[in-house]
Design a protein around this motif. Structure first.
Motif, PDB file in Angstrom:
ATOM      1  N   LEU A 284       0.833  -1.210   0.000  1.00  0.00           N
ATOM      2  CA  LEU A 284       0.000   0.000   0.000  1.00  0.00           C
ATOM      3  C   LEU A 284       0.865   1.257   0.000  1.00  0.00           C
ATOM      4  N   LYS A 285       1.953   1.224   0.763  1.00  0.00           N
ATOM      5  CA  LYS A 285       2.871   2.371   0.788  1.00  0.00           C
ATOM      6  C   LYS A 285       3.503   2.581  -0.589  1.00  0.00           C
ATOM      7  N   VAL A 286       3.846   1.477  -1.255  1.00  0.00           N
ATOM      8  CA  VAL A 286       4.409   1.577  -2.601  1.00  0.00           C
ATOM      9  C   VAL A 286       3.382   2.198  -3.542  1.00  0.00           C
ATOM     10  N   HIS A 287       2.156   1.717  -3.479  1.00  0.00           N
ATOM     11  CA  HIS A 287       1.094   2.280  -4.328  1.00  0.00           C
ATOM     12  C   HIS A 287       0.913   3.775  -4.074  1.00  0.00           C
ATOM     13  N   LEU A 288       0.931   4.178  -2.805  1.00  0.00           N
ATOM     14  CA  LEU A 288       0.715   5.590  -2.483  1.00  0.00           C
ATOM     15  C   LEU A 288       1.841   6.472  -3.005  1.00  0.00           C
ATOM     16  N   LYS A 289       3.047   5.898  -3.147  1.00  0.00           N
ATOM     17  CA  LYS A 289       4.171   6.661  -3.697  1.00  0.00           C
ATOM     18  C   LYS A 289       4.221   6.588  -5.213  1.00  0.00           C
ATOM     19  N   GLU A 290       3.553   5.582  -5.786  1.00  0.00           N
ATOM     20  CA  GLU A 290       3.567   5.385  -7.241  1.00  0.00           C
ATOM     21  C   GLU A 290       2.124   5.174  -7.732  1.00  0.00           C
ATOM     22  N   GLN A 291       1.308   6.174  -7.603  1.00  0.00           N
ATOM     23  CA  GLN A 291      -0.128   6.029  -7.859  1.00  0.00           C
ATOM     24  C   GLN A 291      -0.445   5.511  -9.261  1.00  0.00           C
ATOM     25  N   ARG A 292       0.391   5.845 -10.233  1.00  0.00           N
ATOM     26  CA  ARG A 292       0.083   5.489 -11.621  1.00  0.00           C
ATOM     27  C   ARG A 292       0.903   4.310 -12.159  1.00  0.00           C
ATOM     28  N   GLU A 293       1.680   3.694 -11.301  1.00  0.00           N
ATOM     29  CA  GLU A 293       2.615   2.671 -11.766  1.00  0.00           C
ATOM     30  C   GLU A 293       2.079   1.246 -11.695  1.00  0.00           C
ATOM     31  N   TRP A 294       0.928   1.059 -11.057  1.00  0.00           N
ATOM     32  CA  TRP A 294       0.423  -0.290 -10.836  1.00  0.00           C
ATOM     33  C   TRP A 294      -1.015  -0.411 -11.314  1.00  0.00           C
TER      34      TRP A 294
END
Length: 403
Positions: A231-241
């Motif tokens: 979730l932390k990764v998603h929040l830092k990379e909103q458009r990457e996943w």
């Protein structure tokens, strides 16, 4: 899942200790008595006066692994603080693990292409990486990037999980976090939770550029603490996943599981003095995490997992990370699949409900498995394990197209 204790939160650390002022010495330095609640535990005296504070450890003797020789048990019992030792132990046990009577090993597809390698991250640490690809000739639908939980590794139970997902047409990738599994770093030590998040981003940025999956949909699969990391990764990379799958995620610590505010402050204070110290005997959570008793015994074969006492700084980082994440869940916008055992007492399924309700994602699903414990992919009946895997694959299939 670590061999005796999957600590998805640091509950055993903060709920088994009592700190109270002890008689000051003549120099005026303050002293604390650290007293575990368990009547069989050993009390410690920690001085905060002058002089070097020791890197204290209460080393619990590992119980022997059933079904292996004394020589193999001796190998498993060695000090695993550093990566070279963990790599030697993993190598010694690889063949033994592959022959275990567990559906993830017995029923694993045999035509999956695998590769193992190390990447040096920006901090100079060797990070273990592994991939599982469908058999030659099968077109890859997407990349699935795994984020493992606290204490765990991607080289034991996840091998069977990865092969099952790969057989469905996915490129599956995994890394061991710094300090865990086969990656470099002090075993079980998380100096900064953000370092784990940044390392996941760094390594999977490289992996997403690999020829076999370049330009394809990409998904994060996070388990337990790995769910919080994902979730932390998603929040830092909103458009990457293109989507996030969470299995029994640690995304908020229930209020009844948090230590009292004064104890939190003492914990933080001690973590600054002795960040790497192991202070509290670990509670065996295998019984809580694995519902199937036979599969519970096999968890002991996860010999490079971290099952020792939680290090002070690690405990503080887990608390801080979940506190931060609790305030950020409304920013979660990715397509989201959350899977949780309804009888999980390691990470609370109500917290997954909280995440499901609060997330901003317009495309989100929550699946609760009645009667299931924490390890829904490893510790349940064969039928339940395959049900969860099929649910993950069906969701992935619905969220990507063959390119």
């Amino acid at each position: 899942m670590p061999n005796n204790s999957l600590i998805s939160t640091f509950r055993p650390t903060v709920h088994q200790i009592l700190l109270r002022p002890h008689r000051p010495d003549t120099s005026g330095s303050s002293t604390f008595r650290l007293k575990p609640y368990s009547k069989n535990s050993v009390s410690l005296i920690l001085s905060t006066g002058e002089g070097r504070l020791p890197d204290l450890k209460i080393m619990a003797k590992k119980k022997p692994i059933e079904g292996v020789s004394d020589q193999m048990n001796a190998i498993a019992s060695q000090n695993l603080d550093q990566a070279p030792a963990r790599r030697r132990v993993r190598l010694a046990f690889t063949q033994v693990q592959e022959q275990l009577d567990h559906v993830l090993f017995k029923m694993a597809p045999t035509d999956i292409r695998t590769e193992e390698w190390f990447e040096t991250n920006s901090k100079g640490q060797e990070i273990f990486c592994k991939s599982w690809l469908p058999r030659p000739g099968v077109r890859i639908k997407a990349a699935v990037c795994f984020v493992h939980g606290y204490g765990d590794t991607c080289t034991f139970f996840f091998e069977g999980i990865a092969k099952k997902i790969a057989a469905a047409g996915y490129g599956v990738y995994a890394i061991d976090h710094p300090g865990f599994g086969l990656s470099e770093g002090l075993h079980g030590y998380i100096p900064k939770f953000s370092d784990i998040v940044d390392n996941v981003i760094e390594q999977y940025t490289k992996i997403k550029g690999r020829p076999e999956v370049r330009g394809m949909p990409r998904f994060l699969l996070g388990q337990s603490m790995g769910g919080a990391v994902a979730l932390k990764v998603h929040l830092k990379e909103q458009r990457e996943w293109d989507g996030v799958v969470l299995v029994a995620p640690m995304c908020k610590i229930a209020e009844e599981m948090k230590p009292p505010e004064p104890l939190q402050k003492i914990l933080i204070f001690l973590s600054r003095l002795m960040p790497k110290a192991k202070l509290v005997p670990q509670k065996d959570l295998a019984e809580l995490a694995f519902r199937d008793p036979q599969k519970r015994k096999l968890a002991d074969y996860n010999v490079i997992s971290y099952s020792d006492q939680t290090r002070l700084k690690t405990a503080v980082e887990l608390l801080n990370a979940t506190n931060e994440l609790e305030s950020e869940v409304e920013k979660v916008s990715s397509p989201l699949l959350i899977l949780h055992g309804a009888a999980d007492r390691v990470t609370d399924p109500n917290i997954s409900k909280f995440l499901y309700e609060k997330a901003a994602s317009k495309d989100k699903s929550l699946k609760l498995y009645e009667g299931s414990y924490h390890c829904i992919l490893e510790g349940e009946s064969d039928e339940r394990i395959f049900q969860v895997l099929d649910d993950i694959i069906a969701w992935l299939d619905a969220h990507c197209s063959v390119r």
